[in-house]
Design a protein around this motif. Structure first.
Motif, short mmCIF file in Angstrom:
data_model
loop_
_atom_site.label_atom_id
_atom_site.label_comp_id
_atom_site.label_asym_id
_atom_site.label_seq_id
_atom_site.Cartn_x
_atom_site.Cartn_y
_atom_site.Cartn_z
N GLU A 193 0.84 -1.19 0.00
CA GLU A 193 0.00 0.00 0.00
C GLU A 193 0.88 1.25 0.00
O GLU A 193 1.84 1.34 0.76
CB GLU A 193 -0.92 0.01 1.21
CG GLU A 193 -1.86 1.21 1.26
CD GLU A 193 -2.79 1.17 2.46
OE1 GLU A 193 -3.91 1.68 2.35
OE2 GLU A 193 -2.38 0.62 3.50
N LEU A 194 0.52 2.19 -0.84
CA LEU A 194 1.21 3.47 -0.92
C LEU A 194 0.21 4.56 -0.58
O LEU A 194 -0.88 4.62 -1.15
CB LEU A 194 1.76 3.71 -2.33
CG LEU A 194 2.39 5.08 -2.60
CD1 LEU A 194 3.65 5.27 -1.74
CD2 LEU A 194 2.71 5.24 -4.08
N VAL A 195 0.57 5.42 0.38
CA VAL A 195 -0.30 6.51 0.80
C VAL A 195 0.41 7.82 0.53
O VAL A 195 1.53 8.05 1.01
CB VAL A 195 -0.65 6.40 2.30
CG1 VAL A 195 -1.55 7.56 2.70
CG2 VAL A 195 -1.32 5.07 2.60
N ILE A 196 -0.22 8.69 -0.24
CA ILE A 196 0.33 10.01 -0.55
C ILE A 196 -0.72 11.04 -0.15
O ILE A 196 -1.74 11.20 -0.84
CB ILE A 196 0.68 10.15 -2.04
CG1 ILE A 196 1.63 9.03 -2.48
CG2 ILE A 196 1.29 11.52 -2.32
CD1 ILE A 196 1.91 9.02 -3.97
N LYS A 197 -0.48 11.68 1.00
CA LYS A 197 -1.46 12.61 1.57
C LYS A 197 -2.81 11.89 1.69
O LYS A 197 -2.91 10.88 2.34
CB LYS A 197 -1.53 13.88 0.75
CG LYS A 197 -0.29 14.75 0.85
CD LYS A 197 -0.48 16.09 0.19
CE LYS A 197 0.76 16.96 0.41
NZ LYS A 197 0.60 18.30 -0.21
N GLY A 198 -3.86 12.40 1.04
CA GLY A 198 -5.18 11.79 1.19
C GLY A 198 -5.45 10.65 0.25
O GLY A 198 -6.54 10.07 0.27
N LEU A 199 -4.47 10.30 -0.60
CA LEU A 199 -4.67 9.26 -1.61
C LEU A 199 -4.02 7.95 -1.18
O LEU A 199 -2.83 7.93 -0.82
CB LEU A 199 -4.09 9.72 -2.94
CG LEU A 199 -4.18 8.73 -4.11
CD1 LEU A 199 -5.63 8.52 -4.51
CD2 LEU A 199 -3.36 9.24 -5.30
N GLY A 200 -4.77 6.86 -1.23
CA GLY A 200 -4.24 5.54 -0.91
C GLY A 200 -4.38 4.59 -2.08
O GLY A 200 -5.44 4.50 -2.71
N LEU A 201 -3.30 3.87 -2.39
CA LEU A 201 -3.31 2.87 -3.45
C LEU A 201 -2.84 1.55 -2.86
O LEU A 201 -1.78 1.51 -2.21
CB LEU A 201 -2.37 3.28 -4.59
CG LEU A 201 -2.62 4.64 -5.25
CD1 LEU A 201 -1.44 5.03 -6.12
CD2 LEU A 201 -3.89 4.60 -6.07
N ASN A 202 -3.61 0.48 -3.05
CA ASN A 202 -3.15 -0.80 -2.51
C ASN A 202 -3.47 -1.95 -3.45
O ASN A 202 -4.36 -1.86 -4.30
CB ASN A 202 -3.71 -1.06 -1.11
CG ASN A 202 -5.19 -1.32 -1.10
OD1 ASN A 202 -5.78 -1.72 -2.09
ND2 ASN A 202 -5.82 -1.10 0.04
N VAL A 203 -2.71 -3.01 -3.30
CA VAL A 203 -2.93 -4.22 -4.07
C VAL A 203 -2.68 -5.41 -3.15
O VAL A 203 -1.77 -5.38 -2.30
CB VAL A 203 -2.00 -4.28 -5.31
CG1 VAL A 203 -0.54 -4.28 -4.91
CG2 VAL A 203 -2.32 -5.48 -6.19
N GLY A 204 -3.50 -6.45 -3.27
CA GLY A 204 -3.34 -7.64 -2.45
C GLY A 204 -3.45 -8.90 -3.28
O GLY A 204 -4.15 -8.92 -4.31
N TYR A 205 -2.80 -9.97 -2.84
CA TYR A 205 -2.82 -11.24 -3.57
C TYR A 205 -2.87 -12.39 -2.58
O TYR A 205 -2.19 -12.37 -1.54
CB TYR A 205 -1.58 -11.37 -4.45
CG TYR A 205 -1.51 -12.68 -5.22
CD1 TYR A 205 -2.23 -12.84 -6.41
CD2 TYR A 205 -0.76 -13.75 -4.75
CE1 TYR A 205 -2.20 -14.04 -7.10
CE2 TYR A 205 -0.71 -14.95 -5.44
CZ TYR A 205 -1.43 -15.09 -6.62
OH TYR A 205 -1.39 -16.28 -7.31
N ASN A 206 -3.68 -13.40 -2.89
CA ASN A 206 -3.73 -14.64 -2.11
C ASN A 206 -3.79 -15.84 -3.03
O ASN A 206 -4.39 -15.77 -4.11
CB ASN A 206 -4.94 -14.67 -1.18
CG ASN A 206 -4.78 -13.82 0.05
OD1 ASN A 206 -5.49 -12.85 0.23
ND2 ASN A 206 -3.84 -14.18 0.92
N GLU A 207 -3.18 -16.93 -2.60
CA GLU A 207 -3.17 -18.16 -3.38
C GLU A 207 -3.34 -19.35 -2.46
O GLU A 207 -2.68 -19.44 -1.42
CB GLU A 207 -1.88 -18.28 -4.17
CG GLU A 207 -1.78 -19.54 -5.02
CD GLU A 207 -0.54 -19.56 -5.89
OE1 GLU A 207 0.12 -20.62 -5.95
OE2 GLU A 207 -0.23 -18.51 -6.50
#
Length: 434
Positions: A300-314
């Motif tokens: 997860e990357l958080v830049i001020k009020g913006l959050g971007l995340n990616v998740g993976y499960n197997e």
């Protein structure tokens, strides 16, 4: 698959006030989209005063509560559409401490608003049950605290990786349990035993369902430092009795081992990076058919009020076996509002990835998340492929009033004629804490 089972995977199901906590310095990492959308209706917890006289246990006791209303509607692709509106909430009274001792009781209730709800098969029952109303003593416990140790016995709410409140609609999960919690400076240790549970995940028709013939045991340690975090948990779930299994109870007997490890990197006060890996191993007990090995990772990357995340499960294939998400919504990084990997692990290898975008602007929070869940062919040659979209918005006022809406789209790419995961779901929640 029964819709009630599908919905048991949901977190609280609407946007949460911690969803985009990027406005708060050193924003905490969110484990999954489910948790990103899982805090909205969380009730206030007021600390109790420590007093020296027994009478002050009552005069200094505190009352807390929440008024909650929710609308839910399904646009089904292959079944009748259904909807419901409910009004309810919770009321809790907790004694002040007396030499470490305290006690509390809390009621929770939900009642359908009939003229805003469907009739017959056009009515959704997940808010208030088949009887259109649900009222229960969800908490009733005695506690003792000494220094950093808290002992608690009775009906209570707690959140662990494979047993949690999963406050998905109007009623949270709670447990009849004995627990011990020790909180250090950068770590927390917890162990407990619970025999029965109630709530949306347990079903609103049968209150206080047994968690196996011998109940369930757990122990765990959480480490949370400025740069590193880790979780290590063990669960022993017993099977239901042979008689209960004949009556339709699930056979969930297994030993579960859960671990995750990750780190945080704060480039400056406005930019934060989080990365975590996880592993879940489940060993079958008493021919329950619960056996699994699941790996996962999230960033997860958080830049001020913006959050971007990616998740993976197997999940690797175990012939004739499946995974068990526990008593609640589970803890996998790819958990979404309605879909979790647990739904497609039986007798097949499966994997999922989820990408999310969140943004906080003053009192408003916004979310979009996309998930793709695929399962290889099982022994009967049947594959699985589910796609889900979550779109939400939330408004909060002084941490007391929350108004939130969530739109969920599920599509079964392998079978567009199925009644499972072929619907649009829209929900509105209004919650007021006092």
């Amino acid at each position: 698959m029964n819709k009630k089972i599908v919905l048991s995977a949901v977190g609280i199901s609407l946007l949460g006030s911690t969803l985009f906590g990027a406005a708060v310095e050193n924003r905490e990492r969110q484990q999954s989209v489910k948790q990103l959308i899982g805090e909205v209706a969380k009730r206030n917890q007021k600390e109790m005063d420590i007093v020296d006289e027994l009478r002050h246990m009552f005069t200094d006791g505190k009352v807390t509560g929440q008024i909650r209303s929710m609308y839910i509607g399904y646009n089904e692709q292959n079944a009748p559409n259904n909807y419901a509106t409910a009004l309810g909430g919770s009321l809790k009274y907790e004694l002040a401490e007396f030499h470490g001792f305290s006690a509390a009781a809390a009621f929770v209730t939900s009642h359908d608003i009939n003229y805003l709800s469907g009739e017959g098969d056009k009515r959704d029952t997940e808010l208030s049950g088949e009887d259109r109303s649900y009222t229960e003593l969800e908490e009733a416990y005695i506690s003792y605290s000494y220094d950093k140790l808290i002992l608690k016995a009775g009906r209570q709410i707690f959140d662990t990786p494979l047993a949690d409140s999963d406050d998905i609609r109007m009623i949270p999960n709670s447990f009849e349990a004995y627990t011990a919690l020790y909180s250090g400076e950068n770590f927390t240790a917890m162990l407990g035993h619970f025999d029965r549970w109630q709530g949306s995940d347990a079903g609103l028709e049968n209150k206080w369902v047994k968690t196996g013939k011998n109940g369930s045991n757990f122990a765990g340690v959480t480490v949370d430092g400025e740069f590193l975090e880790a979780n290590l948990w063990f669960y022993n779930f017993s099977n239901a009795s042979a008689a209960d299994i004949l009556q339709g109870a699930d056979a969930n007997g297994n030993n579960s081992y859960y671990v995750d490890f990750g780190g945080h990197y704060h480039l400056n006060k406005d930019i934060h990076l989080h990365g975590v890996v996880q592993y879940l191993k489940q060993e079958e007990l008493d021919n329950s058919r619960v056996e699994a090995e699941i790996y996962g990772a999230t960033a997860e990357l958080v830049i001020k009020g913006l959050g971007l995340n990616v998740g993976y499960n197997e999940s690797s294939r175990k012939a004739g076996k499946h995974s068990f998400s526990g008593y609640g919504g589970g803890y996998l990084f790819t958990n979404m509002d309605a879909m979790i990997l647990d739904e497609i692990t039986e007798d097949r290898s499966a994997h999922a990835w989820v990408a999310g975008l969140s943004y906080g602007l003053k009192a408003f929070n916004f979310l979009y998340a996309y998930g793709d869940f695929k399962g290889d062919a099982d022994s009967a040659g049947i594959k699985a492929h589910i796609v889900e979209h979550n779109i939400g918005v939330e408004y909060t006022h002084k941490e007391e009033l929350t108004i939130a809406a969530l739109y969920v789209v599920d599509r079964n790419k392998e079978d567009d004629t199925s009644t499972d995961f072929n619907n649009d779901n829209f929900r509105i929640l209004v919650a007021y804490n006092f």
